[in-house]
Each structure stands twice: as structure tokens, then as C-alpha cells.
Scaffold this motif. Sequence first.
Motif, PDB file in Angstrom:
ATOM      1  N   GLY A 198       0.846  -1.185   0.004  1.00 43.71           N
ATOM      2  CA  GLY A 198      -0.005   0.143   0.094  1.00 43.71           C
ATOM      3  C   GLY A 198       0.953   1.220  -0.069  1.00 43.71           C
ATOM      4  N   PRO A 199       0.183   2.416  -0.007  1.00 39.60           N
ATOM      5  CA  PRO A 199       1.125   3.631  -0.087  1.00 39.60           C
ATOM      6  C   PRO A 199       2.071   3.745   1.103  1.00 39.60           C
ATOM      7  CG  PRO A 199      -1.121   4.323  -0.394  1.00 39.60           C
ATOM      8  CD  PRO A 199      -1.125   2.696   0.001  1.00 39.60           C
ATOM      9  N   PRO A 200       2.054   3.316   2.316  1.00 41.35           N
ATOM     10  CA  PRO A 200       3.198   3.430   3.252  1.00 41.35           C
ATOM     11  C   PRO A 200       4.335   2.345   2.994  1.00 41.35           C
ATOM     12  CG  PRO A 200       1.012   3.182   4.629  1.00 41.35           C
ATOM     13  CD  PRO A 200       0.833   2.911   3.175  1.00 41.35           C
ATOM     14  N   GLN A 201       4.178   1.137   2.529  1.00 40.72           N
ATOM     15  CA  GLN A 201       4.819   0.260   2.125  1.00 40.72           C
ATOM     16  C   GLN A 201       5.732   1.032   0.883  1.00 40.72           C
ATOM     17  OE1 GLN A 201       1.738  -0.885   2.568  1.00 40.72           O
ATOM     18  NE2 GLN A 201       2.283  -1.287   4.711  1.00 40.72           N
ATOM     19  N   ILE A 202       5.035   1.460   0.015  1.00 43.66           N
ATOM     20  CA  ILE A 202       5.737   2.005  -1.265  1.00 43.66           C
ATOM     21  C   ILE A 202       6.495   2.881  -0.903  1.00 43.66           C
ATOM     22  CG2 ILE A 202       5.333   3.315  -3.506  1.00 43.66           C
ATOM     23  CD1 ILE A 202       2.790   1.581  -3.796  1.00 43.66           C
ATOM     24  N   ALA A 203       5.962   4.069   0.195  1.00 40.81           N
ATOM     25  CA  ALA A 203       7.025   5.092   0.441  1.00 40.81           C
ATOM     26  C   ALA A 203       8.188   4.371   1.310  1.00 40.81           C
ATOM     27  CB  ALA A 203       6.359   5.886   1.712  1.00 40.81           C
ATOM     28  N   LEU A 204       8.216   3.436   2.129  1.00 37.42           N
ATOM     29  CA  LEU A 204       9.539   2.796   2.599  1.00 37.42           C
ATOM     30  C   LEU A 204      10.394   2.243   1.669  1.00 37.42           C
ATOM     31  CD1 LEU A 204      11.307   1.791   5.121  1.00 37.42           C
ATOM     32  CD2 LEU A 204       9.705  -0.214   5.231  1.00 37.42           C
ATOM     33  N   LEU A 205       9.902   1.575   0.657  1.00 36.82           N
ATOM     34  CA  LEU A 205      10.635   0.983  -0.648  1.00 36.82           C
ATOM     35  C   LEU A 205      11.318   2.245  -1.168  1.00 36.82           C
ATOM     36  CD1 LEU A 205       8.173  -1.626  -1.844  1.00 36.82           C
ATOM     37  CD2 LEU A 205      10.320  -2.143  -0.727  1.00 36.82           C
ATOM     38  N   ALA A 206      10.674   3.124  -1.600  1.00 39.19           N
ATOM     39  CA  ALA A 206      11.519   4.429  -1.976  1.00 39.19           C
ATOM     40  C   ALA A 206      12.515   4.958  -1.272  1.00 39.19           C
ATOM     41  CB  ALA A 206      10.272   5.527  -2.480  1.00 39.19           C
ATOM     42  N   ALA A 207      12.021   5.143   0.014  1.00 38.42           N
ATOM     43  CA  ALA A 207      13.084   5.951   0.843  1.00 38.42           C
ATOM     44  C   ALA A 207      14.159   5.131   1.068  1.00 38.42           C
ATOM     45  CB  ALA A 207      12.468   5.916   2.166  1.00 38.42           C
ATOM     46  N   ILE A 208      14.337   3.621   0.858  1.00 34.21           N
ATOM     47  CA  ILE A 208      15.436   3.152   1.188  1.00 34.21           C
ATOM     48  C   ILE A 208      16.094   2.921  -0.232  1.00 34.21           C
ATOM     49  CG2 ILE A 208      14.776   1.882   3.251  1.00 34.21           C
ATOM     50  CD1 ILE A 208      14.096  -0.485   1.914  1.00 34.21           C
ATOM     51  N   GLY A 209      15.432   3.338  -1.254  1.00 29.75           N
ATOM     52  CA  GLY A 209      16.194   3.408  -2.575  1.00 29.75           C
ATOM     53  C   GLY A 209      15.901   2.284  -3.699  1.00 29.75           C
ATOM     54  N   ARG A 210      14.656   1.442  -3.197  1.00 32.02           N
ATOM     55  CA  ARG A 210      14.204   0.391  -4.166  1.00 32.02           C
ATOM     56  C   ARG A 210      13.330   0.926  -5.279  1.00 32.02           C
ATOM     57  NH1 ARG A 210      15.126  -5.345  -2.882  1.00 32.02           N
ATOM     58  NH2 ARG A 210      13.640  -5.340  -4.806  1.00 32.02           N
ATOM     59  N   GLY A 211      13.339   0.956  -6.408  1.00 35.13           N
ATOM     60  CA  GLY A 211      12.567   1.354  -7.344  1.00 35.13           C
ATOM     61  C   GLY A 211      11.823   0.321  -7.993  1.00 35.13           C
ATOM     62  N   ARG A 212      12.164  -0.830  -8.028  1.00 39.69           N
ATOM     63  CA  ARG A 212      11.486  -2.046  -8.384  1.00 39.69           C
ATOM     64  C   ARG A 212      11.551  -3.127  -7.612  1.00 39.69           C
ATOM     65  NH1 ARG A 212      10.936  -1.919 -13.857  1.00 39.69           N
ATOM     66  NH2 ARG A 212      10.903  -4.229 -14.260  1.00 39.69           N
ATOM     67  N   VAL A 213      10.437  -3.960  -7.486  1.00 45.16           N
ATOM     68  CA  VAL A 213      10.352  -5.162  -6.731  1.00 45.16           C
ATOM     69  C   VAL A 213       9.664  -6.189  -7.408  1.00 45.16           C
ATOM     70  CG1 VAL A 213      10.195  -3.820  -4.332  1.00 45.16           C
ATOM     71  CG2 VAL A 213       7.876  -4.146  -5.798  1.00 45.16           C
ATOM     72  N   ARG A 214       9.835  -7.417  -6.815  1.00 49.10           N
ATOM     73  CA  ARG A 214       9.072  -8.772  -7.481  1.00 49.10           C
ATOM     74  C   ARG A 214       7.967  -8.951  -6.642  1.00 49.10           C
ATOM     75  NH1 ARG A 214      11.027 -12.230 -10.834  1.00 49.10           N
ATOM     76  NH2 ARG A 214      10.451 -14.081  -9.715  1.00 49.10           N
ATOM     77  N   VAL A 215       7.028  -9.126  -7.290  1.00 44.92           N
ATOM     78  CA  VAL A 215       5.604  -9.522  -6.725  1.00 44.92           C
ATOM     79  C   VAL A 215       4.673 -10.297  -7.457  1.00 44.92           C
ATOM     80  CG1 VAL A 215       5.477  -6.875  -5.752  1.00 44.92           C
ATOM     81  CG2 VAL A 215       4.371  -7.388  -7.932  1.00 44.92           C
TER      82      VAL A 215
END
Length: 451
Positions: A198-215
Motif C-alpha cells: 500500500g502507500p506506506p509500504q511503497i513510501a518505505l521502499l522508495a525511502a531505502i532506494g528500491r525502485g522495482r520489486v518482485r511481486v
Amino acid sequence: MSSAAPRDLGRDRPGHGPAGDDSRLWSVDDHLEDVLTTVRPLEPIELNLLDAQGCVLVEDITVPVSLPPFDNSSMDGYAVRVADVAGASEEFPAVLEVVGDVAAGPSDPPEVGPGRAARIMTGAPLPPGAETVVPVEWTDGGLGEGPVTGMRARSLGPEGAEGEVRVHRPAGARAHVRAAGSDVRAGDRALEAGTVLGPPQIALLAAIGRGRVRVRPRPRVVVVSTGSELVQPDEKLAHGQIYDSNSFALTAAARDAGAIAYRVGAVEDDAETLRSTIEDQLVRADLMVTTGGVSVGAYDVVKEALAHVGDEDEPGGGVDFRTLAMQPGKPQGFGSIGPDHTPILALPGNPVSSYVSFELFVRPAIRTLMGLPDVHRPTVTATLVAEKALTSPKGRRQFLRAVRDGGSVRPVGGSGSHLVAALAHADALIVVPEETESVEPGAEVRVLLLR
């Protein structure tokens, strides 16, 4: 992208005749088990962050860099040494030389030595030598005019002519300083596999520098309603016609479950037209859902259109039409069709039957496609509040629309499967077991929560 295992419709069920023999009675649990053992989670893919919203992670995410990555100020103010502001007061302020500014972003911050201060903005790194931050509200703002408040306190302004700031309150060590790694540290696990993004998890991923994820991608669900009597909303009704509500309800429910859902306008009662429509829609479906035409009437075209789909061209495919020991929702169909063995659930056409069937069977299938560990709605126990006893047909599991209030629950609307108005007010389903024919007010009942 395959989402279902090839199905052996000739296998037997414990306590039942061979699959495909619709004369026997299926339990709710057996039908659900068949759905969930056939439907498989979608294959993982790599997506950009915003495209991954609503998807389920298939890997643990480890923090590559601490957050925040450096000590920084949580306030606009002045970076100082603790000893230089000890004992500062309104009457006897600490007077410090302002040696420069520290803004957020790349910079060459000045060193803060004894008797000196550096203007610092929120989020800016703590400069060398500084031990704490004094909020600008505790100073004269470097203007030599005494304490400042309001907008001028929040906007630091230019350096004063004398290059000094008066501090009127002391600050302890590392006051108003966000420590490096105080949020997460490098090597920590940021998110676990199975997390819905969701939005908070995407914010965390962006904050630690992850632009792509496996889902696992959100499943694509196509909803088709059937019936020559159905008219689209905003059109004029003729005698004998009704508005198509099922396709809207099920499409919305599929989206609420996490799917990307497509609604197909009502298909008339013609088996060849329905078969052609479904075949055309397979290209964008991980799951097909139909509503209507699964009973024993002369115009139940879903059974006619799909009863033999896949028997010759797609071994292991086909649709099985069943009678379930439940109310509402007795007639059901389930199988797989097309070259990818796309799962299909054929639901009854009465609005309440259709919606209850979705909650019991389609929603868990969607959540399974997403790869979620828990696919079911939560259930609780509540006290029945009713004017008279609830009756239920023996041998059938009944699901009654209800409103839950704390530890109690009361039924809303009647038991008729066409009564859609009460469904809009219900937030739960009272579950009456197969062996129970009457439930008295005040009794404890099992409740399936819809919201």
C-alpha cells in the motif's frame, strides 16, 4: 500466465458420486476446497513501485542503507554546542557567532566550534562540532531584536549584521536531532514476503532506494452477467426487464478483494453468444466469473454454453455444475477453460445468492491468485438479537445478512435471495450450520465479517 492446474473432472469426492454428476449434493467446504486446490498463485514479476501498488511481495526486502542515513535536524534553528547554551535565559541569553548556514541537500557545512552556531534547516545534516539544535523560536533569529515567534521564527532570514544570535533557552545533548538509523538500519528487514504493498509500504521502499520489486501481480478478473431481461443503468426499462446490478456488484467486490476487474455488459440468453463472449475475454482474464444461468431452467445458458468446453480441445479442462447444501446460492459452477486453464466460477443470478457466493468462493480464489497466506474473511462469535427465532432448512448451511454491533448481531431483510436492498446495509453474514434448524434470540452464532 497460468493460474489454475489442469482439472480431472472425473475424480471422485469422498461421500459423493463422480464429479460431473450434478445429482449429488456438495457441501460448502468441499466446493471451496476444490476451488482453492485448483487455483494457483500467479507467477511473480518485477514491477516499478507505483505499478506494484496492491500487489503482494514475493521476497523479503533488506535495508541497503540506514534511514535516515545521517544525523539531521528535526527543526529549523541553530546547531550549537551544549556547553555554549547551558544556563541561557531570557534575561541572560547566550550570544553566539553565526558561522554559516546548513541547508538540506549536498553542502559543505561549516564547523561549529566553541562560542559559535550555524543556521540549520529541517532535514539538514548536523554540522561537525555541533551537539544539539536550538529551535529558532528559542532565539532572536539572528536579528538582535529579542525572541521571535510566528512566521519570522520559521523563516530564518538573512544573517544579522553583527553575525550573532541570542539563545534564550538551553538545549540538552542531541535535542531536536534525528539520529542516523533511528528509523531503520542497514541490514534490517524492511518488509516481509507476503506483504501487500500500500502507500506506506511503497513510501518505505522508495525511502531505502528500491525502485522495482518482485511481486505477484494483481489478478485480472472478468465479470460477465447473463440474462435477456437485463438492462444497463440509465436505460429505460420495458415491461419484464430489470437493471443489471450483479455485474456492478461483483466487479466492485473483485476490486475490493485486490483484483483488476473488468465488467462485461449483460449477455443475452443465447449459448453461442455467451460462449463467444467468454472466449473473447479470456485474453485478459486470470479468473472468469459469470452470474446467472446455472440453475435448471430452460434458459440457463451458462450450463449450455460451458458444460462441454475443453472436453476435446483442452484435456483436463471443462466446467462442473453442482448443487450445494447452502442457502442462498445452491446452484454453482466451477472449472477451467481455454489454453491456459483459466479458472471460471459460475454463480447464480439472484443478487443475494450471487454476492454471498462471491464472498464464499470467488474472493478466496482471488486472494489465492495474489499469493496471500490468509484468503478468508474473518469470523467472530456474537449474540443474536432478534424478535423471534431464526429458522433454517435442515441439511443446508444458511447465510443471513446482518448488522453487527459490538458483541451482538441482528439480521436485516428477509431470507429471499432477490432482496438486494438489505444487502447494502449489511456488514456481516450470520452462519447457521447444516444441522441447525432453529436459533433462538440470545444464542451465540458464528458471524462472517464483510467489512
